[in-house]
Design a protein around this motif. Structure first.
Motif, PDB file in Angstrom:
ATOM      1  N   SER A   1       0.901  -0.826   0.204  1.00  0.00           N
ATOM      2  CA  SER A   1       0.314  -0.080   0.208  1.00  0.00           C
ATOM      3  C   SER A   1       0.498   1.171  -0.112  1.00  0.00           C
ATOM      4  O   SER A   1       0.479   2.266  -0.505  1.00  0.00           O
ATOM      5  CB  SER A   1      -0.909  -0.373   1.854  1.00  0.00           C
ATOM      6  N   ARG A   2       1.912   1.283   0.761  1.00  0.00           N
ATOM      7  CA  ARG A   2       2.676   2.286   0.968  1.00  0.00           C
ATOM      8  C   ARG A   2       3.465   3.083  -0.715  1.00  0.00           C
ATOM      9  O   ARG A   2       3.423   3.862  -0.861  1.00  0.00           O
ATOM     10  CB  ARG A   2       4.078   2.011   2.034  1.00  0.00           C
TER      11      ARG A   2
ATOM     12  N   LEU B   1       1.771   2.836  -3.405  1.00  0.00           N
ATOM     13  CA  LEU B   1       1.373   2.944  -4.559  1.00  0.00           C
ATOM     14  C   LEU B   1       1.334   4.313  -4.646  1.00  0.00           C
ATOM     15  O   LEU B   1       0.922   5.028  -5.585  1.00  0.00           O
ATOM     16  CB  LEU B   1      -0.071   2.688  -3.988  1.00  0.00           C
ATOM     17  N   ARG B   2       2.147   5.561  -3.439  1.00  0.00           N
ATOM     18  CA  ARG B   2       2.200   6.485  -3.794  1.00  0.00           C
ATOM     19  C   ARG B   2       3.378   6.538  -4.572  1.00  0.00           C
ATOM     20  O   ARG B   2       4.043   7.502  -4.588  1.00  0.00           O
ATOM     21  CB  ARG B   2       2.676   7.206  -2.573  1.00  0.00           C
ATOM     22  N   ALA B   3       4.437   6.026  -5.109  1.00  0.00           N
ATOM     23  CA  ALA B   3       5.650   5.428  -5.465  1.00  0.00           C
ATOM     24  C   ALA B   3       5.138   5.317  -7.266  1.00  0.00           C
ATOM     25  O   ALA B   3       4.318   5.797  -7.229  1.00  0.00           O
ATOM     26  CB  ALA B   3       6.206   4.153  -5.366  1.00  0.00           C
TER      27      ALA B   3
ATOM     28  N   LYS C   1       5.282   4.758 -11.413  1.00  0.00           N
ATOM     29  CA  LYS C   1       4.272   3.774 -11.940  1.00  0.00           C
ATOM     30  C   LYS C   1       4.899   2.835 -11.770  1.00  0.00           C
ATOM     31  O   LYS C   1       4.231   2.131 -12.092  1.00  0.00           O
ATOM     32  CB  LYS C   1       3.598   4.651 -13.198  1.00  0.00           C
TER      33      LYS C   1
ATOM     34  N   SER D   1       4.349   1.901  -8.750  1.00  0.00           N
ATOM     35  CA  SER D   1       3.077   1.614  -7.899  1.00  0.00           C
ATOM     36  C   SER D   1       1.935   0.745  -8.855  1.00  0.00           C
ATOM     37  O   SER D   1       1.200   0.443  -8.075  1.00  0.00           O
ATOM     38  CB  SER D   1       2.586   3.127  -7.985  1.00  0.00           C
TER      39      SER D   1
ATOM     40  N   MET E   1      -6.807   4.762   0.825  1.00  0.00           N
ATOM     41  CA  MET E   1      -5.839   5.296   0.663  1.00  0.00           C
ATOM     42  C   MET E   1      -6.087   4.619  -1.460  1.00  0.00           C
ATOM     43  O   MET E   1      -5.732   5.651  -2.243  1.00  0.00           O
ATOM     44  CB  MET E   1      -4.557   3.779   0.617  1.00  0.00           C
TER      45      MET E   1
ATOM     46  N   GLU F   1      -7.744   8.457  -2.900  1.00  0.00           N
ATOM     47  CA  GLU F   1      -6.354   9.234  -2.129  1.00  0.00           C
ATOM     48  C   GLU F   1      -6.076   8.914  -4.306  1.00  0.00           C
ATOM     49  O   GLU F   1      -5.384  10.024  -4.280  1.00  0.00           O
ATOM     50  CB  GLU F   1      -5.736   9.192  -1.056  1.00  0.00           C
ATOM     51  N   ASN F   2      -5.182   8.021  -4.421  1.00  0.00           N
ATOM     52  CA  ASN F   2      -4.389   7.100  -5.258  1.00  0.00           C
ATOM     53  C   ASN F   2      -4.570   7.600  -5.998  1.00  0.00           C
ATOM     54  O   ASN F   2      -4.898   7.930  -7.957  1.00  0.00           O
ATOM     55  CB  ASN F   2      -3.274   6.587  -5.061  1.00  0.00           C
TER      56      ASN F   2
ATOM     57  N   LYS G   1      -4.643  11.161  -7.454  1.00  0.00           N
ATOM     58  CA  LYS G   1      -3.435  12.087  -8.127  1.00  0.00           C
ATOM     59  C   LYS G   1      -3.452  12.376  -9.269  1.00  0.00           C
ATOM     60  O   LYS G   1      -4.170  12.312  -9.964  1.00  0.00           O
ATOM     61  CB  LYS G   1      -2.568  10.946  -7.373  1.00  0.00           C
TER      62      LYS G   1
ATOM     63  N   SER H   1      -1.658   9.811 -11.316  1.00  0.00           N
ATOM     64  CA  SER H   1      -2.334   9.013 -11.250  1.00  0.00           C
ATOM     65  C   SER H   1      -2.011   8.127 -12.330  1.00  0.00           C
ATOM     66  O   SER H   1      -2.569   8.251 -13.666  1.00  0.00           O
ATOM     67  CB  SER H   1      -3.080   8.169 -10.567  1.00  0.00           C
TER      68      SER H   1
END
Length: 336
Positions: free
Chosen positions: A52-53, A55-57, A59, A62, A90, A93-94, A97, A100
């Protein structure tokens, strides 16, 4: 093997982007097999937060992380753990973005998570009065704005999310709230060329009709869009004559006066007929159905129907209409 897996999962949190990418690619591969899923499930407390962390990385990291989460969420126990740890928030939010690039995967993740009642409650934001319904409003807006004509339609699976949330009363009430106007927006997507979108819209309408007893007025407020979505799929391929169309509202009469593409998916036809049945259980709903010449449309559609389950759905509505007409007391009023 256990030690190797623990080491691999540990690499998901590596400070080195190259190591993290290699690790997440391997984890994604493992989620593609039943054995791999079972092995990762044993370390779910570490695997799920780590993925899950990511997912912010960027592409390249993520994307595989999102794909792994989609695969893992097909397991109901793991899906429940994801909901519990706040995965719905989560994912939303992603998803929204600006940069995204994993929209389709995140929507598919939401589809899997909303198969659970807890996931539906989380998406509806039932615990937060001020935020209640915001996520669903965002998804509906995206569903209605994106085009199914393009090869990349990241929000087409939103239809499946809407079907899931409308299985619960709280979801149906949100969609039927006239102030929000969500169902009216959703119904318009029935004209889409995407079978997945059509099925999602049809299933959502059908589920919302379970509220017909208490929400009939709100359903009939959007009858201009509701009746075409319910009756055109079951109207058959015949071009209707003026005698028939003269008793219909313009939106139905126009569509049935010309050649049209048949709705080939029997599931959609069954859902449409089930919705008509649920509406017709209510006296006012049945009056509304007669007012658009609905019985004639079903009569014509039934004549060319070949699918057994669809035929049974036609017959169920027909039996209800016949029963109600037989039990009505003769009117003593005279027409003016």
């Amino acid at each position: 093997m256990a030690n190797e897996l623990e080491e691999l999962v540990g690499f998901l949190s590596s400070p080195s982007p190259q190591v993290t990418q290699a690790a997440v690619d391997i984890v994604r591969g493992l989620t593609g097999s039943e054995d791999g899923l079972q092995s990762l499930a044993k370390d779910a407390k570490i695997v799920l937060p780590s993925l899950s962390r990511l997912l912010r990385a960027p592409k390249e990291v993520s994307g595989p992380a999102a794909e792994a989460l989609v695969n893992l969420s097909q397991n109901s126990d793991l899906a429940a753990k994801m909901v519990e740890m706040g995965m719905i928030k989560m994912a939303m939010e992603n998803l929204y973005k600006p940069d995204s690039g994993n929209g389709r995967l995140l929507v598919m993740l939401l589809v899997n998570l909303t198969q659970l009642d807890a996931g539906i409650a989380s998406l509806l934001q039932t615990e937060d009065e001020k935020m209640h319904g915001l996520y669903v409003m965002k998804l509906v807006r995206s569903f209605c704005r994106t085009s199914s004509e393009s090869s990349d339609d990241p929000f087409e699976h939103v239809g499946s999310i809407l079907v899931n949330i409308s299985k619960l009363e709280a979801g149906r009430k949100l969609l039927l709230d006239p102030k929000r106007g969500l169902l009216k927006q959703i119904i318009r997507q029935f004209d889409s060329s995407s079978p997945l979108r059509k099925r999602g819209v049809s299933g959502t309408i059908r589920n919302c009709c379970f509220e017909a007893e208490s929400q009939l007025q709100n359903l009939l407020l959007i009858s201009e869009f509701l009746w075409p979505a319910l009756l055109l799929p079951v109207a058959g391929n015949k071009i209707y004559n003026k005698q028939d169309t003269s008793k219909m509202p313009l939106e139905l009469a126009s569509a049935l006066s010309i050649e049209r593409e048949p709705v080939t998916d029997p599931e959609i036809r069954v859902q449409a007929l089930e919705a008509v049945y649920l509406i017709s259980l209510q006296e006012a709903g049945q009056r509304a159905f007669w007012s658009v010449n609905g019985p004639r449309i079903l009569q014509v559609g039934y004549e060319t129907e070949e699918d057994t389950k669809v035929m049974e759905a036609y017959e169920r509505v027909g039996s209800l209409l016949i029963h109600n007409s037989d039990t009505e007391e003769p009117s003593t009023e005279t027409s003016s």
